[in-house]
Design an enzyme around this catalytic site. Structure first.
Site, short mmCIF file in Angstrom:
data_model
loop_
_atom_site.label_atom_id
_atom_site.label_comp_id
_atom_site.label_asym_id
_atom_site.label_seq_id
_atom_site.Cartn_x
_atom_site.Cartn_y
_atom_site.Cartn_z
N LEU A 43 0.81 -1.22 0.00
CA LEU A 43 0.00 0.00 0.00
C LEU A 43 0.84 1.27 0.00
CD1 LEU A 43 -2.71 -1.02 2.64
CD2 LEU A 43 -2.85 -1.21 0.15
N GLN A 45 2.76 4.42 -0.81
CA GLN A 45 2.64 5.26 -2.00
C GLN A 45 3.88 6.12 -2.25
OE1 GLN A 45 -0.88 7.62 -1.39
NE2 GLN A 45 -2.27 5.92 -1.72
N GLY A 46 4.32 6.83 -1.22
CA GLY A 46 5.31 7.89 -1.40
C GLY A 46 6.60 7.46 -2.07
N ARG A 270 5.01 15.11 10.31
CA ARG A 270 3.66 14.55 10.31
C ARG A 270 2.92 14.71 11.64
NH1 ARG A 270 4.61 8.91 6.93
NH2 ARG A 270 4.72 9.89 4.88
N LEU A 369 10.17 2.55 4.12
CA LEU A 369 10.61 1.57 3.11
C LEU A 369 12.12 1.41 3.12
CD1 LEU A 369 8.30 2.05 -0.02
CD2 LEU A 369 7.95 0.71 2.05
#
Length: 484
Positions: A43, A45-46, A270, A369
């Protein structure tokens, strides 16, 4: 010659990286709760953050990671992440992994709290899917055990030697190995609003705790600021890369939200953005991403575009996407060293389930990641230094079972966790919640009871850690404290 056995729990990037580096010389089995395509990695995305451009250095990446983590990070862990990151990326590219390019150079995106563009991506906004698939397709000599939910780590003489699992029909399966690697992800499904896959409910954390592993920093849970929000429900992540390309957070009247909150405005860390949006929503305001500044939105973000279309969001006309913060990532987890070793011999942890000290009190965007890749490599390197003769173990039964367990409704548990351990927290509420948890038992004779039990254990660990940290820091925000 009999090969040493490696049992990996989890089919995401960290587990697949370790499997790829070990499969030639070891008997590797990957156990996954759902199908191998079901993971948080799929899932993502970045993209992957790494200092690969001419203007970037590991030192700059180190600085950004530490500042985002409120200086709660561990120096050696961050140093390993940022120095080995570029090497891991080059290794992947040499093996055939294709990252997006622009004018013959790697296309690098900008995300929150990074001082310059350093986010490699592929498929626009589908980096996790492409990278996970790339790794899984290379795993030609391992055993896959899909639809097997790990419910207990087996120990003998204080060492981890295997895993008990349940299949979809609640039949027991047992797997023994000389090396047990937990790569099972985080805990997003503890919350009713989350970016996480449906299978991610704190299983690995609870298993490790029950086995006697040390867990640390469990109070630090990152809430992503921008989940697609529609009719009171969230429908997937809107990547931070969208703000990196120029999108702004606004109220319904079009006024900017982040301009006066932080010097980096919409690209602030964030924890700050999520808390600011949560306060706006608490005040009754709707929150949107204004994408007017991204003329090539559909080309740059094809995955997000498909999701918006699937939910009939008229973003082409309005240039607005309705968003809401939600549970995203656990900075804490099973305490490990720089090779993924836990305090239990034979048991390792990598990826989000682990806490080597990389992220501190708040994770820097797209470092997740990178962590999976670097620590997947490192645990494999360490295991290769160990020589353990495989032995046949006598069948070890599942631990004693409560035949009629008392467990809460899953939705009720999620709502209570959100109210108590969400973006802002009150000590008295946490104390009440811990008392409420004492009403319930632990049970794992079915997948359903095991999952709720894992959620209970994990929630208890978060609550206890949150109560001990009496002042706010990063993603942990106690209302009576001072936010640092």
């Amino acid at each position: 010659m009999i090969k040493e056995r490696v049992i990996i729990v989890g089919s995401g990037i960290s587990g697949c990286t370790a499997a790829l580096r070990l499969m030639q010389d070891y008997d590797v089995t990957i156990i996954t709760k759902g199908y191998k395509e079901e993971s948080n990695s799929m899932l993502a995305q970045g993209g992957v953050a790494a200092a690969v451009s001419k203007n970037d250095t590991p030192k700059k990446h180190f600085s950004d990671t530490f500042q985002a983590g409120c200086f709660h990070n561990k120096v050696l862990a961050v140093n390993q992440l940022v120095t080995h990151g570029p090497m891991v990326i080059q290794k992947l590219i040499a093996e055939g992994m294709a990252f997006d390019e622009q004018d013959g150079e790697l296309a690098l995106g900008l995300e929150g709290a990074h001082q310059l563009p350093r986010i490699l991506h592929t498929g626009g906004d589908q980096t996790g899917k492409f990278l996970t698939t790339f790794l899984q397709e290379k795993l030609t000599d391992i055993h896959w055990q899909e639809q097997k939910m790990a419910i207990e780590i087996i120990k003998q003489n204080d060492s981890a030697i295997g895993v008990h699992c349940l299949d979809k029909e609640n039949r027991l399966h047992t797997y023994y190995g000389e090396h047990i690697i937990l790569a099972s992800g985080g805990l997003g499904q503890l919350f009713p609003v989350t970016t996480n896959a449906a299978t991610i409910s704190g299983d690995g954390l609870a298993l490790a705790y029950r086995a006697g592993a040390k867990l640390t920093d469990m109070e630090f849970i990152q809430f992503h600021p921008t989940l697609l929000f529609l009719n009171g429900r969230c429908h997937g992540l809107i990547s931070e890369a969208v703000r990196g390309e120029g999108a702004k957070l606004i109220r319904a009247d079009g006024s900017a939200i982040m301009t006066d909150v932080h010097p980096r405005a919409d690209l602030a860390p964030r924890d700050i953005v999520a808390a600011t949006l949560f306060a706006e929503i608490q005040d009754g305001n709707e929150v949107f991403l204004d994408i007017t500044a991204i003329p090539n939105f559909e080309k740059r973000f094809p995955g997000i575009t498909a999701n918006l279309d699937a939910h009939h969001i008229p973003f082409r006309e309005t240039k607005r996407i309705p968003v809401h913060p939600g549970a995203h990532f656990l900075m804490g987890g099973i305490r490990t060293d720089l090779s993924g070793k836990t305090n239990i011999p034979g048991l390792y942890a990598i990826g989000e389930v682990a806490n080597a000290g990389v992220h501190g009190a708040n994770r820097l965007a797209s470092n997740s990641l990178l962590e999976t890749l670097v620590f997947g490599e490192k645990v494999a390197e360490y295991i290769r230094t160990q020589k353990i003769n495989p032995i046949d173990h006598p069948e070890i039964p599942l631990s004693n079972q409560i035949q009629t367990p008392h467990l809460p409704d899953k939705q009720l548990l999620q709502e209570k966790i959100w109210e108590t351990l969400g973006i802002t927290r009150k000590p008295e509420k946490i104390t009440e919640f811990l008392h409420w948890l004492t009403d319930f038992d632990y049970a794992n004779h079915t997948r359903k009871t095991a999952e709720i039990s894992h959620m209970l254990i994990t929630a208890k660990l978060i609550a206890e850690s949150a109560l001990k940290r009496t002042e706010s820091l990063g993603a942990h925000r106690i209302l009576k404290g001072v936010i640092k």
